[in-house]
Design an enzyme around this catalytic site. Structure first.
Site, PDB file in Angstrom:
ATOM      1  N   ASN A 113      -0.664   4.308   0.696  1.00 59.58           N
ATOM      2  CA  ASN A 113      -0.424   3.011   1.331  1.00 59.58           C
ATOM      3  C   ASN A 113       0.799   3.031   2.240  1.00 59.58           C
ATOM      4  OD1 ASN A 113      -2.003   0.297   0.460  1.00 59.58           O
ATOM      5  ND2 ASN A 113      -2.247   1.876  -1.095  1.00 59.58           N
ATOM      6  N   ASN A 119      -8.741   1.289  -8.256  1.00 60.28           N
ATOM      7  CA  ASN A 119      -8.935   0.051  -7.500  1.00 60.28           C
ATOM      8  C   ASN A 119     -10.274  -0.612  -7.798  1.00 60.28           C
ATOM      9  OD1 ASN A 119     -10.861   1.544  -6.095  1.00 60.28           O
ATOM     10  ND2 ASN A 119      -9.508   1.943  -4.361  1.00 60.28           N
ATOM     11  N   CYS A 174       0.402  -4.441  -7.971  1.00 65.34           N
ATOM     12  CA  CYS A 174      -0.559  -3.411  -7.580  1.00 65.34           C
ATOM     13  C   CYS A 174      -0.491  -3.329  -6.063  1.00 65.34           C
ATOM     14  CB  CYS A 174      -1.963  -3.723  -8.106  1.00 65.34           C
ATOM     15  SG  CYS A 174      -2.545  -5.411  -7.789  1.00 65.34           S
ATOM     16  N   TRP A 186      -3.225  -9.539  -6.928  1.00 65.71           N
ATOM     17  CA  TRP A 186      -4.111 -10.579  -7.458  1.00 65.71           C
ATOM     18  C   TRP A 186      -5.258 -10.024  -8.287  1.00 65.71           C
ATOM     19  CZ3 TRP A 186      -4.448 -12.195  -1.735  1.00 65.71           C
ATOM     20  CH2 TRP A 186      -5.174 -11.259  -0.991  1.00 65.71           C
TER      21      TRP A 186
END
Length: 796
Positions: free
Chosen positions: A440, A478, A543, A547
């Site tokens: 990320n 994920n 994370c 949410w």
């Protein structure tokens, strides 16, 4: 034909004629205006609602399910005529062309004799020969379902029986309609091609297990504005009741076969075959699509079901403040404040109120919002009542590969240290695998550099130590991995599974990785609980966007540490706070009103968490006030759309749609005095102890009453079983209470007796969870020890 006379004052401008064509199941409105005829035709099945109109003349507004919704107001001479019209419309909607065909067959050739006709069906006698029944009276009698009852015990041939089989036509009165539910259409003698039945085991069958074989059945298929109901004529043990919100896909299989396949979000598939009424089949598909997948969620059934009904304010501003005072210990601790977000301008996916450090200003929060993904700033959701450690949730920082910093974000961490008033240790728990967080960073996101959040301890102008910030990765995959795992486990456990094999089932179940992900979730909850309670360290959980996995972990941790969350009301409030108002995207993850079955944003994140909660109730049978039936019912209503609780993606969207005002909360219904006893655990024993579950693979089980409940080879009537078990448990609890009183009288330590973590064997102490994955943890104080889950025992 049914003509309606219009009041004279209206006749000057236009003339209405209404034609009810029962042969074609159609209603047409004819209007003559300026010498030209204008007409509109609709199928009876498209009529969805009647409304009586107040005024000087009796009137009725009829609504038809079209795009857009069409309504027509019709005037009548008197009230009696209006009532007759309503009755005929209801009869046409329910029976239509079938009644007309039957009437034609019976009346042809003077086949009807006076002694064959029920007394409430009128005969017309042209001359002295009975030639026909007046169709209007026949239709009304047919719609009331009385004719078959009147013929019981007589030798005459039943009028309404399928002569090809011994089957009884289902009566619409057998369906209990909910508030706001209206019938749309139905079809009798529908073939269900996927129906199954249990075949007794043969002597040479494997392990003597009964087999399930396909047995096509017949029944009546009903469609309302809320659900699809199939009533089997012969198999009364089978019931199909599918809320339209639970419809995943419905489509026609082959134009010539008139077969419809219905797939649901709870992993069931049904196959229906109809007669040659292809027009009705097409309309049925259109009606299902319009009700199941409306363009706006405000057209879901919850808004019809909640109209004009009282609702309990489960999560208004006052209840928010009450819960935050309780969960964050506002009355005894300082350092925290409420941030108002009623306009959702700065934090669109957060609650109208949330807790932050009192030393942080609103402008500072806006700077932090620009630094955190989706403007999801670190907010306090719980404070340990003894250690004062804080449980904080947020989204990942937008540091990127350049390591971008935010002074206000670092300041907020420092203020949380002061509010906790402990050793200053903070853990950042990143739910993701480390490689995902690093990946990320390339996209301008990532995770925290803990060195930026360390603080030096200075005494006499010298650095004598530091308050550390440590980073832990939990390695939970994920939403795409979780969705894939669910697809595999449901494919394996489906009643008609093509991959099921007795010899390799357990290995195949492990290969789905569903239980593996449940284990990681439980382990993550235990890790966070240990940091808060044993190490007295505050924990910041995130994370990616904060949410999905974040909600799972913060909610699970509170279940372990906070006894209030294990009560019925406390559990409902926990879901409201951590899932609904902190913005878990229920609409997107569930697919509310969305026909796109290939949407990659759908994922069973909430179901996975509820599965983990069920694992806790299995390990601690006395620690929770709610039972398994509560969890199953709640999961089903996530997709049913009967209640407004799980509609939309966040609090802002629900407020804009006026969900609290226009729908009923699931908790209002479940926790009402009429229903709550169905969901109570009779073995519940209130306890202040922390729960430390075992999360070894040996301790994780498949939730059979969820995944196998529709498999008739292994499933049973869970409602009946729950009732029987509840009665037995209630009897057992009476004996337990008597024994408990005797134990107290004998001088035993009742606090130790009530600890749900009591072991049946030797206590197992856990030093470092990462090195020893099975067990519990122990405080420094020898008087407060926790170990892993076992059954409750009493001294002999």
């Amino acid at each position: 034909m049914f003509d309606v006379t219009v009041p004279k004052r209206l006749q000057k401008t236009l003339v209405y004629v209404i034609v009810l064509d029962f042969a074609k199941s159609q209603i047409s409105f004819h209007k003559v205006k300026r010498g030209k005829e204008v007409q509109k035709r609709y199928q009876f099945s498209q009529c969805v609602r009647f409304e009586k109109v107040l005024g000087p003349f009796p009137a009725l507004t009829v609504y038809f399910q079209t795009t857009p919704l069409y309504k027509k107001t019709v005037h009548f001479v008197d009230v009696g005529e209006r009532e007759s019209f309503c009755n005929l419309m209801r009869a046409g909607i329910a029976h239509g062309s079938q009644a007309y065909s039957l009437f034609s067959e019976l009346a042809e050739g003077d086949a009807l004799k006076p002694e064959q006709v029920p007394s409430h069906v009128k005969l017309i006698f042209p001359g002295a020969t009975p030639s026909r029944i007046e169709f209007v009276d026949f239709l009304l009698a047919f719609s009331k379902g009385k004719t078959q009852q009147d013929q019981k015990g007589s030798d005459s041939k039943p009028l309404f029986t399928d002569t090809t089989a011994k089957e009884t036509v289902a009566d619409t009165k057998s369906i209990k309609f909910f508030e706001g539910e209206i019938p749309v259409t139905y079809r009798e003698f529908t073939n269900r091609l996927d129906a199954t039945e249990e075949k007794p085991a043969e002597d040479n069958s494997e392990a003597g297990v009964a087999q399930v074989v396909v047995r096509p059945s017949r029944g009546t298929l009903y469609l309302t504005n809320y659900r699809i109901v199939y009533s089997d004529y012969t198999d009364k043990t089978f019931s199909l009741d599918v809320p339209l919100g639970n419809v995943l896909k419905v489509h026609l299989i082959g134009a010539e076969t008139n077969q419809i396949q219905l797939s649901t979000k709870d992993f069931r598939t049904f196959l229906f075959q109809f007669d040659a009424h292809t027009l009705w089949v097409k309309q049925f598909l259109e009606q299902v699509a319009s009700w199941a997948f409306p363009k706006n969620q405000t057209r879901m059934f919850a808004f019809s079901h909640g109209e004009g009904r009282e609702n309990h304010a489960w999560w208004n501003l006052e209840s928010m403040k009450k819960e935050y005072r309780r969960a964050c210990c506002f009355d005894t601790m300082d350092g925290l404040r409420l941030e108002e977000n009623e306009d959702f301008a700065g934090f669109s996916t957060y609650p109208a109120l949330f807790v932050v450090a009192s030393g942080i200003s609103h402008p500072d929060l806006m700077q932090i919002a620009a630094y955190r993904s989706r403007a999801r700033v670190p907010a306090v959701v719980w404070r340990h009542p003894k250690t004062c450690a804080l449980l904080v949730r947020c989204a990942q920082p937008l540091g990127g590969i350049t390591g971008k910093r935010c002074e206000e974000d670092e300041k907020l961490f420092s203020l949380y240290r002061e509010a906790a008033k402990n050793n200053g240790l903070i853990y950042i728990v990143d739910a993701r695998p480390k490689k995902a967080a690093v990946g990320n960073q390339v996209m301008g996101k990532g995770t925290e550099n803990t060195e930026n959040y360390d603080e030096s301890i200075i005494k006499n102008n010298k650095v004598v130590g530091k308050k550390e910030c440590k980073l832990i990765f939990l390695g939970i995959d994920n939403i795409h991995a979780i969705r894939g795992a669910l697809e595999k486990v449901t494919e394996l456990t489906a009643p008609d599974s093509k991959v099921f094999n007795e010899a390799t089932y357990l290995q195949s179940l492990a290969d789905t990785k569903w239980l593996h992900y449940i284990r990681l979730l439980l382990k993550g909850g235990v890790v966070i609980a240990q940091k808060l309670e044993v190490e007295k360290a505050s924990v910041v959980v995130h994370c990616s966007d904060g949410w999905d996995r974040t909600a799972q972990l913060t909610a699970l941790t509170q279940l372990l540490l906070d006894p209030h969350c294990r009560t019925l009301e406390g559990f409902a409030v926990l879901i409201e706070k951590e899932w609904l108002h902190f913005g878990h995207k229920f609409a997107e993850r569930t697919g509310h009103a969305d026909p796109n079955v290939g949407d990659t944003q759908r994922a069973p994140i909430f179901l996975q968490w509820v599965d983990a909660v069920w694992q806790l109730t299995r390990q601690f049978p006395t620690a929770f006030e709610f039972n398994e039936h509560f969890l199953l019912t709640m999961v089903d209503h996530v997709s049913s759309c009967r209640f407004g609780t799980f509609l939309f993606n966040n609090a802002k969207e629900r407020q804009e749609a006026k969900v609290p005002d226009k729908t009923v909360s699931l908790w209002t219904w479940m926790l009402s005095s009429e229903n709550v006893f169905h969901f109570q655990n009779p073995l519940f024993t209130p306890s202040l102890h922390t729960l430390i579950p075992a999360y070894s693979s040996k301790s994780i089980a498949l939730w059979e009453n969820y995944f196998l409940r529709h498999d008739r080879a292994v499933a049973h009537d869970q409602t009946q079983i729950a009732t029987l078990v509840g009665l037995r448990m209630a009897q057992t609890k009476k004996k337990y209470d008597a024994l408990r009183a005797a134990v107290i009288a004998a001088g035993y330590d009742i606090d130790a007796l009530d600890d749900p973590n009591i072991l049946s064997g030797d206590n197992v102490e856990l030093g470092a969870l990462d090195q020893q994955p099975v067990g519990g943890f122990k405080h420094n104080s020898t008087s407060h020890t926790h170990t892993h889950a076992t059954q409750l025992r009493v001294p002999p």
